[in-house]
Structures are given as C-alpha cells and as structure tokens.
Design an enzyme around this catalytic site. Structure first.
Site, mmCIF file in Angstrom:
data_model
loop_
_atom_site.group_PDB
_atom_site.id
_atom_site.type_symbol
_atom_site.label_atom_id
_atom_site.label_comp_id
_atom_site.label_asym_id
_atom_site.label_seq_id
_atom_site.Cartn_x
_atom_site.Cartn_y
_atom_site.Cartn_z
ATOM 1 N N ASP A 135 -3.572 21.101 -11.517
ATOM 2 C CA ASP A 135 -2.336 21.694 -12.408
ATOM 3 C C ASP A 135 -2.039 22.621 -12.149
ATOM 4 O O ASP A 135 -0.548 22.000 -11.352
ATOM 5 C CB ASP A 135 -3.578 22.232 -13.310
ATOM 6 C CG ASP A 135 -4.164 22.617 -14.760
ATOM 7 O OD1 ASP A 135 -2.403 22.620 -15.505
ATOM 8 O OD2 ASP A 135 -4.365 22.262 -15.361
ATOM 9 N N HIS A 195 -1.552 27.921 -17.649
ATOM 10 C CA HIS A 195 -2.060 25.768 -17.590
ATOM 11 C C HIS A 195 -3.626 25.661 -17.400
ATOM 12 O O HIS A 195 -5.022 25.966 -17.554
ATOM 13 C CB HIS A 195 -1.166 24.900 -18.465
ATOM 14 C CG HIS A 195 -1.843 23.803 -18.492
ATOM 15 N ND1 HIS A 195 -2.930 23.119 -17.854
ATOM 16 C CD2 HIS A 195 -1.950 23.079 -19.929
ATOM 17 C CE1 HIS A 195 -3.175 21.804 -18.955
ATOM 18 N NE2 HIS A 195 -2.676 22.182 -20.008
ATOM 19 N N SER A 245 -6.630 18.973 -23.303
ATOM 20 C CA SER A 245 -6.505 19.183 -21.924
ATOM 21 C C SER A 245 -7.508 20.548 -21.718
ATOM 22 O O SER A 245 -8.221 20.838 -20.945
ATOM 23 C CB SER A 245 -5.180 21.168 -21.876
ATOM 24 O OG SER A 245 -4.267 20.049 -21.076
#
Length: 833
Positions: free
Chosen positions: A172, A247, A610
C-alpha cells in the site's frame, strides 16, 4: 528479436478507495531511450524448487509458513545468475539492475534500452521480457455489524486475543507508525512477534529508530522503478515506509488496528475504533506514493519480499484499471507472483475495484486470489435543519447544532461592495472569505452551493469552513446545485455547526423559504436583508438498524469475471464475497493528502472496495489463528460457504444499479454482485466443510488455456507436459460453480472435507435451486462424513432451453449438527442439445 516479439504489458493499477481517480500514463519511450523492463528466466524461483507440493493428494488441509522452505543459498545463487547474465549480454554497456526477484518469480528488473531488451530476450535462458507498467492509487461500528464482539472474538477469548500470532502484509502507501492503532502498549498478556517472521524495519524519513514494535513488526519501501524514472522526489514523496497519502494507514487499521482507540475528528468524539483482528501483527510494504502512484516492478518486489519475510496474509487494495492483455487475464506478473505466494501458504485478499456497477467491470481475476466487493452497513449519521416556517429538512454532516435560531444569509447576498457574482463566478461555493462582507455574515448561518466542483475535488468543504470561520458565521449550510444532482453527499466532519442538504427537492424548499423572506428597498428593489431563520440540529450521534443493510454499493465492481481482454467470460465466480466498504472509519495519517476533508486528522471516513478488502483480511486472520494449518483455499472456502444471503432485516441483499440516485435504482443482488454473499465472521470460524484446492490444480487449470504452455513455463519454471491431465475452470474445486457456456449436459465434481472436530460424524442433506433454463442433479443427495474425511459430489447440469442471459441458482449442504454450506451456481449461455 523483432520489437513485436517483445511482450508489452501496460496497464494501470489503482488504489481502490472511491475518492481516487486513475489515469493512464502515456509511454514516452523510444527505441533509443532507456526504460524499466521486467525480465523472467526459465529456471524456477525458490518457492517452486523447494519441494513445497507433495506428489500425492492436493487436498490435505495443511500449509506451513513460507519460512520453512526458504533456501537462502538458492536465492543467492539466483541473484548471481541474474548478475552474470546482465554482464555477459550487456558487456561494458550502461544499464542499472533495480531488483532481483528470486522467491516468487525468477527474474529481475533493469533500466535498459529496447535493443538491450531485445538481446536479453534472445537468450535461451530468458523466457519473457516485459515493459514495466505504471500503477496508481486506487471503523467504529463494523465490528459490531459483523457480530465480532459477541461472536468470533468471544469464541476465541475476546478482542485481546483476536488474530494473535498472525502477520498481515499490506502492499500500500505505507503507514503512520505513531498512530495509537499500531501501538504495542496495550493491556493484556504478552505480545511476542512470531519467530517465523524475519522482516526488518527501515530507518528513514518519518521512520526513526523504534518506529516498529511488537504490533508493527516490519516496514519497508520499494521505489527503484520510480527513482529510475526521475518521478520520485524524496522530500515530497516520503521515500520511506511513512504514509504521506493516508490510504495504507486506513486499510491496515481496518484489518488489524488496536481495539478501543478513540475516534476524535474535528473535535468530536465519534466512538472507539477496532480492527477486525486487533491482536494481529502488521507488516508494511510501501510501493505506492502520494504524487504519482507506483510501478509494477516495485509492486512485485514488495510482494516477493513479504513472502520471504513470512507473512501469513497479503492485503492488496490495488487493481488494474483495464484488463491485462494476453491470452488470459490471469497471466500478468502480479497475479502470477501471487500464485507463487499462495503456493507458499499465503492467503491473498484483493479489492474488486471501484468500476461498478457495469457488468464485467471486475478488476481482480484469478481463482487463487480472494476478491472482495463493497457494501453498506447500518450506521447512519443524520443531520437536519429546522426552518423558521417549522419545516424540517434532513441532510448529512458530522457537525454540532446551533441550539437556537439564527438568521440565514445566502452567499450571493453577502458580497463585499463592488463585488458581483460575475466577478467571482464560484463565489456561491464559499471558498474565499475575501469575497464577502463580514458584517453581513457575522452571527448568521451562511448558505452555500454544493456543486459538481466539490465532487471533482476542485472545491472543498474544508475551505468553506475556513471561510465561514474567518467571517465569524454561526453555521454553514450547503444546498445541492443542479450540477451535483444525483451524487451522494458524504458525512463530512465540520468543526462549526453545519449541514449538507443531500436532496435537490429539499434544497429547493430551503431556497424558496429564504427567497420569500427577503427584504427589498422599495425604491431600488435592492435586497437589504432577510427575515429567514433556522436552527441546525447537528449530526454527531449515529443511528443504527434504520436502513436495510448490507447493500451492494454502486461503485463495487461486478462480474462476470473476464477471462481475457476480448470480453470472454471465465468459468470463475467473482467477486468471492462482499463486506462493508462504505463510510468506514479508519486510522489516518495527519499529513496524508488522500482526502482533503481529513487533512490533519488522525481518523478518516473512506469508501471503496479498498475498505471492504481489509475487513475480510482481518476475518481471515481469525480463521488462520484458529486453523493455523489451513491452506489459502481452505480459508477462502470457510469465508465463502458461510456467507450470509439476507440483510439484517431478513430480506434479500439488494444491489445498487446506477451511479446517479443509486438508491432509486436497485434490485436483488446476484452472484455477479455479491459472490457467495455477505461475509459472516462467526460462521466462518466453524464452517463444518471446506473445499480445498492444491497448487497442482491451479497449474492444471492454467495449462488447459490454449497457448498457455510457454507462459506457464515463464512464470513458474514448470512445464505443462509434467501434468498428465488438465482442468477446466469449472472443474476447480471452488465453493461455487460458474459455467460461461453450457452446451447440453456438463458434469462437474466437488469434494468436501469435514473439519468439524467437535462432532464425530455429521449427516448432510443436499438441496438445490436450479438456474433458469437449467436442470440440476447432485449425487449423493445425502451423505455422512467424519472429521478429516472427504466426500466427492457429482453435479450434473443440463441446458433445457437456448438462452443467452445469465441465470443463477444455489446448492446447499445442510448438516444435522447445524453446519450449512452454500454454493452459488451461475450459468450464462445455455444451448440445449
């Protein structure tokens, strides 16, 4: 070798949180320029030469950590081969080797010219040369919604034990190591790092010594391909495991964040957060960056390293934004590296993608990868505004109320002298306080327009809040502009009283009330004030169970699974399951720029597949904890066969069908929308039966694809001739049946193994609901099975009509000790013979 013989695989990967847009990067390379190429050799990688798979049955429900089979001497030998090949072929020429891949695939990436790539491709030991492709970026209540505190957690000793001993690797944007969600200073018993995990913690910018601990057990970053292109600025892009986007911190916390961490946003306390497996360990492999995304060469290096380090599960919240070219979607470097990871015993979870609701929009293809779509949950933050005419209008916005009535002022009526709407065309969006007369706004509720520019990220709620506070407004109201009609407003945090009116009809009601209360100068007709007043109620306290949930979100990618880039359908069901992915609270990096409204905050509310993927990743960690010897296929089976088919009110799970006004256009979800159903954490820990698949079966499946032999040899180092049989995709022992084209009669086999250790024998009765235009027969219709035993089921499907539309059915195995296994059935084209 001619240029056309080089395999050129180019597609973009996207972080699949719904607020991120993805763009293809044009290929500016010329034959004379250098570029990054991924070169794979014919010899097998370490994991394929380790003796990992026995020559006997593939259906033993055991797998051992990849550490057991690591052969360091072989790895070093492979690296020497790579270096020797480059020296011999490119003698005294300029080149830069970026990575040696030796564990999951045997190859390397290097900065070379096209002519150099041609010469490498001509060598007999080289199987494939691939041009590197760019990649880009794609909870406080969900544990309760999934039944964890009174279900799965309680059965295994509570939240302080949930997921203990399991290491999850995240590919990520990195992580914020200072976030309390990843602290190891938590109450309870000792918290040792699993000895099989051998990862390291980089010391770099944003990651000083001591950043890792017993919770955050490893952190690395991969950026060699980005550096070779000159796109990475170490000061702006955080050339370290630190998360400058947000994120990665979010997804890691959803899966494995600590339990009971207070969620405070804009000064509001919004509950306590927890990951699905709060005692699991986190390992970070940063390969995406906030300004430019990333590249496949770095992604593969991250996957390869995670497998070597000894992670148990990989969470991959990135997907291609178009189908990979070639003979099948399954043959791309990332999916093939993940196949080797699965062989090493690593369970891989991938987000389905945010390209829904169109059919065939699926962005996760391979049967060895567990694909997760996104649903809603039943928590709703509701806000409202009470007008002076006693009309109450509902909306959204995480904000406090005004307690008393205040005058309203429309932005266009609060301009400074000499300023007109034409001078500042976007003035009604309230982005710049200098356009307004503070005396006209002070103490009043400022009314602004929510346009499509907010959806595009050009204008922001945060900037409007700054403007309102500079003008000392008592509150802020947004009405929906016609340009934004149909889009969903989200519960944005606001540090002053505020509300977003999410209905165009309600927005018009507010404006009508305001306009009928205007005061005008009798002589000039100029507006001199308004008698309209209102009170903002506030929307910090959520309600639960009012709306039907779960519901498949409009953005969640849909099946059928594309087998290739010619829109042919694979006999593989995707997605596998769905999980919460809408309005999910998770940890956030205060320096993260991924969501403007949450800059500077330690938590953020995000939507996208996600977010749904790490929910399942965390639940998979609970299964791995209870059944440490389960293969990845057995974990996938436990999650799939126990998934729920109804919403919390007992009705059918619905799926949104349009982007605009998605709640208006919805219908019952099919397996193309939700796979096997909505993940059921508690039931997945006691599935009764599992469908297992060995690596050899995946190989037989790949070898059956026309023209696949050289590609299989390239990625695995194994020849299809070594397998004396092949398997159609529909014959893989998946906990589902998908037949893209049924001509006459087709018989498929499934075998189930009992893992119900608490009962000696269990008798199962088989029932089924046939798809339209298809007859179904399952034998045996009843069987008794003991713990550890395997039974083979024969499933016979016959087309009874010529129909070209997909139809859906289901097979259920009902045990007399309470276990139930559901198997979704999909048949697309039917040709009666």
């Amino acid at each position: 070798m001619e240029e056309s013989s080089l395999v050129r695989l180019v597609f973009v990967l996207c972080l699949v949180s719904s607020s991120v847009f993805c763009f293809d990067e044009p290929d500016h390379s010329t034959p004379a320029s250098s570029a990054v190429y991924i070169v794979t050799l014919k010899d097998p990688p370490s994991v394929h030469s380790s003796g990992r798979e026995s020559s006997g049955s593939n259906h033993v429900l055991t797998s051992t950590s990849s550490q057991t089979y690591r052969t360091l001497n072989r790895n070093a030998s492979i690296i020497r081969v790579h270096d020797s090949l480059l020296r011999s072929v490119l003698r005294q020429e300029n080149y830069i080797k970026l990575y040696s891949y030796h564990y999951l695939i045997n190859g390397f990436s290097a900065v070379i010219t096209q002519k150099q790539a041609d010469r490498l491709a001509a060598r007999k030991e080289v199987e494939n040369v691939v041009l590197d492709f760019p990649v880009q970026k794609a909870t406080t209540h969900t544990p309760q919604f999934l039944g964890l505190p009174r279900g799965a957690w309680l059965r295994e000793g509570g939240s302080e034990y949930a997921g203990e001993g399991v290491v999850i690797g995240f590919i990520d944007t990195g992580i914020d190591p200072t976030h309390p969600s990843f602290s190891d200073k938590v109450s309870g018993h000792s918290y040792p790092v699993p000895p099989r995990f051998t990862g390291v913690c980089e010391v770099a910018n944003g990651f000083p010594p001591g950043s890792c601990n017993r919770k955050l057990v490893g952190a690395r970053h991969f950026a060699e391909s980005a550096l070779s292109r000159g796109v990475l600025n170490s000061s702006q892009d955080d050339a370290s495991p630190f998360d400058g986007e947000g994120h990665g911190t979010h997804t890691a916390s959803v899966a494995a964040g600590n339990h009971g961490i207070p969620v405070v946003v804009s000064g509001h306390h919004l509950g306590n957060a927890s990951g699905m497996a709060p005692r699991a360990h986190v390992a970070i492999y940063k390969a995406l960056y906030k300004r430019f995304g990333g590249f496949a060469a770095d992604i593969i290096a991250a996957i390869d390293q995670a497998a070597q380090d000894g992670v148990d599960i990989i969470n991959l919240s990135i997907t291609p934004n178009r189908r990979p070219p070639g003979i099948a979607t399954f043959f791309n470097p990332i999916d093939m590296a993940l196949l080797s990871a699965v062989k090493a015993g690593i369970f891989v979870v991938q987000a389905a993608g945010n390209t829904g609701p169109a059919p065939k929009s699926m962005s996760s293809f391979s049967p060895w990868i567990f694909t997760v779509g996104a649903t809603s949950h039943d928590r709703v933050y509701s806000n409202s505004i009470v007008l002076g005419n006693n009309v109450t209008i509902s909306g959204v916005g995480l904000a406090s109320g005004t307690r008393t009535m205040h005058k309203l002022v429309l932005a266009a009526h609060a301009l400074r002298n000499g300023t007109t709407v034409m001078d500042a065309i976007y003035v009604e969006e309230c982005q710049d306080s200098s356009s307004f007369d503070q005396k006209l706004v002070q103490g009043k509720i400022l009314v602004c327009s929510y346009t499509v520019r907010f959806i595009l990220g050009v204008s922001t709620i945060k900037q409007a809040l700054i403007a309102a506070k500079n003008l000392t407004a008592s509150g802020l109201v947004f009405y929906m502009d016609p340009s934004a009609t149909g889009f969903q407003m989200t519960s944005t945090p606001m540090d002053i009283p505020g509300i977003l009116i999410s209905s165009s009809q309600d927005s018009q009601a507010l404006l009508r009330y305001y306009n009928t209360s205007l005061f005008r100068d009798n002589a000039s007709g100029k507006i001199v004030g308004s008698g309209s007043v209102a009170r903002i109620v506030g929307g910090i306290k959520p309600t639960y169970g009012v709306v039907s949930a779960p519901k498949v979100m409009f953005f969640s990618a849909r099946g059928p699974d594309p087998e290739d880039d010619s829109f042919n359908d694979a006999d593989v069901m995707k997605p596998n399951v769905v999980a919460p992915g809408n309005s999910i609270w998770g940890a956030w990096s205060p320096l993260g720029i991924g969501t403007t409204e949450f800059q500077g905050e330690r938590f953020a509310m995000e939507s996208g597949t996600s977010m749904s993927a790490p929910h399942v990743t965390g639940i998979a960690a609970l299964i791995k904890q209870k059944f440490p010897h389960f293969t990845p296929a057995a974990i996938a089976s436990a999650l799939s066969t126990t998934a729920s088919l109804s919403d919390r009110k007992g009705g059918r799970i619905m799926a949104q069908r349009t982007v605009l006004n998605p709640d208006v256009s919805q219908s019952p979800a099919t397996p193309f929308d939700m796979g096997s159903g909505f993940v059921n954490a508690t039931a997945a820990l006691d599935p009764g039966l599992v469908f297992d698949i060995g690596y050899n079966e995946y190989m037989k499946f790949l070898c059956r694809i026309n023209g696949s032999s050289p590609v299989v040899l390239n990625y695995t180092g194994e020849s299809c001739s070594a397998y004396n049989s092949s398997l159609a995709a529909s014959d893989l022992n998946l906990p589902s049946v998908t037949i893209a084209k049924l001509v006459g009669t087709r018989t498929v086999l499934r075998w189930v193994t009992s893992i119900a250790a608490t009962v000696k024998n269990e008798t199962y009765t088989v029932g089924w609901m046939a798809p339209d235009s298809v007859s179904v027969k399952v034998s045996p219709a009843k069987f008794t099975i003991g713990n550890g035993q395997t039974r083979v089921l024969s499933l016979v499907f016959r087309a009874v009509k010529n129909v070209s539309t997909a139809s859906f059915g289901r097979i259920g195995l009902f045990g007399d000790r309470g276990h139930v296994a559901n198997i979704p059935v999909t048949v697309i084209y039917k040709v009666a013979v």
